[in-house]
Scaffold this active site. Sequence first.
Site, mmCIF file in Angstrom:
data_model
loop_
_atom_site.group_PDB
_atom_site.id
_atom_site.type_symbol
_atom_site.label_atom_id
_atom_site.label_comp_id
_atom_site.label_asym_id
_atom_site.label_seq_id
_atom_site.Cartn_x
_atom_site.Cartn_y
_atom_site.Cartn_z
ATOM 1 C CB CYS A 17 -0.951 0.007 1.188
ATOM 2 S SG CYS A 17 -0.147 -0.211 2.785
ATOM 3 C CG HIS A 41 -3.948 0.446 4.717
ATOM 4 N ND1 HIS A 41 -3.408 -0.341 3.725
ATOM 5 C CD2 HIS A 41 -5.040 1.055 4.170
ATOM 6 C CE1 HIS A 41 -4.141 -0.229 2.630
ATOM 7 N NE2 HIS A 41 -5.136 0.612 2.874
#
EC number: 3.4.19.12
Length: 499
Positions: A118, A447
């Site tokens: 990510c 994330h």
Amino acid sequence: MSGETFEFNIRHSGKVYPITLSTDATSADLKSKAEELTQVPSARQKYMVKGGLSGEESIKIYPLIKPGSTVMLLGTPDANLISKPAKKNNFIEDLAPEQQVQQFAQLPVGFKNMGNTCYLNATLQALYRVNDLRDMILNYNPSQGVSNSGAQDEEIHKQIVIEMKRCFENLQNKSFKSVLPIVLLNTLRKCYPQFAERDSQGGFYKQQDAEELFTQLFHSMSIVFGDKFSEDFRIQFKTTIKDTANDNDITVKENESDSKLQCHISGTTNFMRNGLLEGLNEKIEKRSDLTGANSIYSVEKKISRLPKFLTVQYVRFFWKRSTNKKSKILRKVVFPFQLDVADMLTPEYAAEKVKVRDELRKVEKEKNEKEREIKRRKFDPSSSENVMTPREQYETQVALNESEKDQWLEEYKKHFPPNLEKGENPSCVYNLIGVITHQGANSESGHYQAFIRDELDENKWYKFNDDKVSVVEKEKIESLAGGGESDSALILMYKGFGL
């Protein structure tokens, strides 16, 4: 020019129709021709033309419509008319505005997560939003060679740019529902081995720091493009280093440079501006060349050149010995949508930039007033001639934004200084265009996501959660200032005001 013909296009529901008419043609002639092509009855036709075509049928369309131009036509074709139902149903019209946008707009494309990637996906989306950089990469020709940087292994940096180009082409063409940047990832891991680090127990690839990737991609692009790339991001400083115990021990460095500003975060930092000023004014301990003893020096940096694009890094991560990891400072630090850095410049440079800033602000005020006026002008819903479906409302807004964008850019440009350098911001003001965020407690977990502003609508933002893309309100961006383990701003991308 009487009796001659001219050609132009009309655009309706995503299709473009070429039209040839006499320069003596009236709006009635145009509507009749458009009705043949689109099946939109003349009475329902609305044209996005300055001056309007919805009044007298005898109005001559030339020169209201310019040769070679494309005019947006709004109106529902006869075959697609649907009578209003007696009772309320859950149709598109019942959706919230942001939901309607997602129904009709072609949302941008996201990147597939390939396992803790990510950080790569969010960084690529932020870089793609920088239009000058995007165009440079999309137009890159590998046969043109690399810059004369003298860097070792230039070929691998060239390969990184080639793979970035492939990714950007897929984003632009929307060839797939999502893009899989696997070749770029493998090339990055070959060039920068830290991104190939694996977990000692599970053997999977570790999460990485998006800021570190951002820096390394800048390094590769600097090698490949040289000054052509660097000038758009180069911040130049005048640095004064002074011994706090000896007024005679002063060193001034005129031409230090960097590609980003750092926002330092302490226990009292509440606003980004404070963190930036703290990063430009530091105290260090070093040995004095005059006395031979250690002394405390003040280091003051003043900006002497502002780039077209300004990158701000929140220094949220620090090395924690007890965990042997980069831990995260969770403190909330508010950032502005419009950033004025006048107080961070050298006095001479500030005087130049503030003068231009004040002129651009006048244009901005006029622009905002015009936009408010347009919003007040609503079509009369009681008239069948003016009924607009949600799709037409969306297309109308896009057409308005597109037609006015270039006009206002030209207005801003009139006030740019004549001696403006290539890649320099004409004023001292920036507008926020993108944010890379981190969710979690340290850089090796959690994330990363990107929040990117729409290029035409300043109030519309896109959230890029890997391959899941959605529209979010501007208010959502304000919540990215931090204050916990939820999405916290890490890298902010700003673009020069009026550019």
